[in-house]
Design a protein around this motif. Structure first.
Motif, mmCIF file in Angstrom:
data_model
loop_
_atom_site.group_PDB
_atom_site.id
_atom_site.type_symbol
_atom_site.label_atom_id
_atom_site.label_comp_id
_atom_site.label_asym_id
_atom_site.label_seq_id
_atom_site.Cartn_x
_atom_site.Cartn_y
_atom_site.Cartn_z
ATOM 1 N N UNK A 15 22.850 -53.908 0.358
ATOM 2 C CA UNK A 15 22.587 -55.344 0.515
ATOM 3 C C UNK A 15 21.087 -55.629 0.512
ATOM 4 N N UNK A 16 20.285 -54.754 1.141
ATOM 5 C CA UNK A 16 18.832 -54.931 1.112
ATOM 6 C C UNK A 16 18.310 -54.785 -0.314
ATOM 7 N N UNK A 17 18.853 -53.831 -1.071
ATOM 8 C CA UNK A 17 18.467 -53.700 -2.472
ATOM 9 C C UNK A 17 18.712 -55.002 -3.237
ATOM 10 N N UNK A 18 19.893 -55.585 -3.037
ATOM 11 C CA UNK A 18 20.232 -56.821 -3.741
ATOM 12 C C UNK A 18 19.317 -57.962 -3.316
ATOM 13 N N UNK B 153 15.567 -62.098 -4.120
ATOM 14 C CA UNK B 153 14.582 -62.957 -3.458
ATOM 15 C C UNK B 153 13.168 -62.748 -3.975
ATOM 16 N N UNK B 154 12.825 -61.503 -4.378
ATOM 17 C CA UNK B 154 11.434 -61.186 -4.695
ATOM 18 C C UNK B 154 11.234 -60.510 -6.045
ATOM 19 N N UNK B 155 12.302 -60.187 -6.743
ATOM 20 C CA UNK B 155 12.161 -59.480 -8.010
ATOM 21 C C UNK B 155 11.672 -58.054 -7.859
ATOM 22 N N UNK B 156 11.917 -57.449 -6.700
ATOM 23 C CA UNK B 156 11.477 -56.081 -6.443
ATOM 24 C C UNK B 156 12.623 -55.100 -6.642
ATOM 25 N N UNK B 157 12.303 -53.962 -7.229
ATOM 26 C CA UNK B 157 13.287 -52.901 -7.467
ATOM 27 C C UNK B 157 13.212 -51.910 -6.305
ATOM 28 N N UNK B 158 14.106 -52.078 -5.340
ATOM 29 C CA UNK B 158 14.158 -51.166 -4.196
ATOM 30 C C UNK B 158 15.110 -50.022 -4.547
ATOM 31 N N UNK B 159 14.539 -48.863 -4.842
ATOM 32 C CA UNK B 159 15.365 -47.678 -5.077
ATOM 33 C C UNK B 159 15.885 -47.170 -3.744
ATOM 34 N N UNK B 160 17.126 -46.722 -3.712
ATOM 35 C CA UNK B 160 17.695 -46.260 -2.449
ATOM 36 C C UNK B 160 18.767 -45.218 -2.704
ATOM 37 N N UNK C 34 21.524 -45.106 -5.803
ATOM 38 C CA UNK C 34 22.752 -45.887 -5.780
ATOM 39 C C UNK C 34 22.446 -47.298 -6.254
ATOM 40 N N UNK C 35 23.477 -47.984 -6.693
ATOM 41 C CA UNK C 35 23.324 -49.329 -7.226
ATOM 42 C C UNK C 35 23.267 -50.354 -6.101
ATOM 43 N N UNK C 36 22.503 -51.441 -6.308
ATOM 44 C CA UNK C 36 22.493 -52.516 -5.312
ATOM 45 C C UNK C 36 23.851 -53.193 -5.214
ATOM 46 N N UNK C 37 24.038 -53.934 -4.146
ATOM 47 C CA UNK C 37 25.224 -54.773 -4.021
ATOM 48 C C UNK C 37 25.175 -55.887 -5.069
ATOM 49 N N UNK C 38 26.251 -56.628 -5.179
ATOM 50 C CA UNK C 38 26.351 -57.689 -6.177
ATOM 51 C C UNK C 38 25.310 -58.774 -5.908
ATOM 52 N N UNK C 39 24.892 -59.498 -6.937
ATOM 53 C CA UNK C 39 23.957 -60.614 -6.742
ATOM 54 C C UNK C 39 24.455 -61.571 -5.662
ATOM 55 N N UNK C 40 23.515 -61.999 -4.834
ATOM 56 C CA UNK C 40 23.853 -62.913 -3.757
ATOM 57 C C UNK C 40 24.176 -62.249 -2.442
ATOM 58 N N UNK C 41 24.353 -60.914 -2.459
ATOM 59 C CA UNK C 41 24.616 -60.205 -1.204
ATOM 60 C C UNK C 41 23.412 -60.366 -0.279
ATOM 61 N N UNK C 42 23.690 -60.588 0.991
ATOM 62 C CA UNK C 42 22.616 -60.836 1.956
ATOM 63 C C UNK C 42 22.781 -59.924 3.158
ATOM 64 N N UNK D 206 11.722 -67.066 6.031
ATOM 65 C CA UNK D 206 12.772 -67.972 5.569
ATOM 66 C C UNK D 206 13.725 -67.258 4.624
ATOM 67 N N UNK D 207 13.183 -66.419 3.746
ATOM 68 C CA UNK D 207 14.030 -65.682 2.806
ATOM 69 C C UNK D 207 14.800 -64.565 3.503
ATOM 70 N N UNK D 208 14.279 -64.091 4.639
ATOM 71 C CA UNK D 208 14.963 -63.030 5.374
ATOM 72 C C UNK D 208 16.089 -63.569 6.241
#
Length: 373
Positions: free
Chosen positions: A100-103, A108-115, A165-173, A248-250
């Motif tokens: 969810x953090x990856x997504x 929110x920021x266009x950052x590629x969080x590898x995890x 691993x892949x991020x969660x689906x778009x919109x996951x928070x 606010x985005x968090x």
């Protein structure tokens, strides 16, 4: 979590103890490690987005902590990422929070969080170890310290693309309740804010590296409060809060609502108001006490308020260690430090404060390592 392993570890107050192998204990083999790192974080720094980078790194710990309902687990903040370990029973919960953090970082920021999540048993099968200890920075807060090379190996595997691993689906928070970055940057009072990494060389004798770390801490021990970048009375606070848009985005709160909330907080902290028995002076002092300005994460990592003469002595000693094949090190100098915080409740003293340099910090120091493999 029912596994008592981490709860049973006694926190150690003296930071110098973590230079010695004997203070660490092996993480159980059925535990799992989570690692996360922002790809191309140096480019994000060049765009002036290092506060965002830090926020995303701290979000890894915040989301996992909330998913585990506040249960204690070992974790370490790395500037542009974070790492942690959890028992097998919590692996799926932690994995979901991490995805969810990856997504969120992407959306929110266009950052590629590898995890990635990887079993401790797999780390040991690859010839590395994962050992942990707890450092008590105050009566209410302790931070995990890691040794054994296992986290460094897992992070290298992640960056090489061999695990992930892949991020969660778009919109996951993710649940980022308590995550904030409201404090003003902390200006150096004695010279520069120095982000320093001291890591063992690949073939270093562990005893030689332990001795080197002890020497480094002796040198930094001559600095005011060991080089702590924050005044003892705590940091300054300004309004509007410099991190209000990130928060606010968090949190999903509206910006206007957060502006009003941070205005009230600013008035409380600057005017000495005590709503509901809140102690603003004590809270600011606890913030200074609870800050993680130095840590041991397969090596020394410190954010110091350091004068030029002491820095010259440090780098001179470290240059000799590089020549002797004992260590690698990286330094980033800047004018200010900054903090990203996890505050479950302002009425308690267990709030966490992750410190980094405000102009690239640990990320730039890592890019400047002397004595690379």
């Amino acid at each position: 979590m029912s596994d008592p392993f981490y709860d049973d570890l006694r926190p150690v107050p003296a930071f110098e103890a973590f230079c010695r192998a004997g203070v660490y204990v092996p993480v159980p083999g059925d535990w799992c490690v989570g690692v996360a790192d922002i790809a191309n974080s140096t480019q994000a720094i060049e765009r002036g987005a290092y506060k965002t980078v830090n926020m995303v790194g701290a979000a890894v710990i915040s989301a996992t902590r909330n998913a585990l309902e506040g249960k204690a687990f070992p974790a370490v903040f790395g500037g542009d990422g974070a790492s942690f370990a959890v028992p097998a029973e919590a692996e799926q919960t932690a994995r979901g929070a991490l995805r969810a953090v990856q997504a969120w970082a992407r959306d929110a920021f266009g950052l590629d969080l590898r995890a990635a999540m990887i079993p401790v048993s797999e780390i040991r099968a690859a010839g590395h170890d994962l050992r942990v200890a707890r450092h008590a920075v105050s009566d209410g807060v302790d931070y995990a310290m890691f040794s054994g090379g296992g986290l460094s190996w897992a992070e290298a595997e992640l960056k090489a693309g061999r695990i992930g691993m892949e991020p969660a689906a778009p919109g996951a928070m993710p649940d980022l309740t308590g995550l904030s970055c409201r404090w003003s940057h902390i200006r150096a009072r004695h010279g520069k804010i120095v982000s320093l990494l001291v890591l063992p060389a690949p073939a270093a004798d562990p005893a030689d590296f332990e001795a080197l770390c002890g020497e480094v801490l002796t040198l930094t021990g001559t600095l005011e409060r060991g080089g702590h970048p924050m005044p003892e009375e705590g940091p300054d606070v300004s309004w509007p809060s410099p991190g209000v848009e990130l928060e606010a985005k968090a949190t999903g709160k509206g910006k206007l609502a957060l502006m009003a909330e941070t205005l009230f907080a600013w008035l409380v902290l600057t005017r000495g108001w005590r709503p509901g028995g809140f102690d603003p002076v004590g809270y600011k002092r606890d913030t200074a006490l609870n800050a993680d300005f130095r840590k041991f994460d397969d090596g020394l990592k410190m954010t110091l308020d350091c004068d030029a003469a002491t820095l010259a002595r440090l780098t001179g000693r470290l240059d000799r260690a590089v020549a002797d094949g004992v260590a690698r090190y990286g330094v980033q100098e800047q004018e200010e430090a900054m903090m990203t915080c996890i505050v479950p409740s302002v009425m308690q003293s267990d709030h966490l404060h992750f410190v980094d340099g405000a102009a690239g910090g640990y990320t730039r120091a890592a890019a400047r390592l002397k004595g690379r493999d």
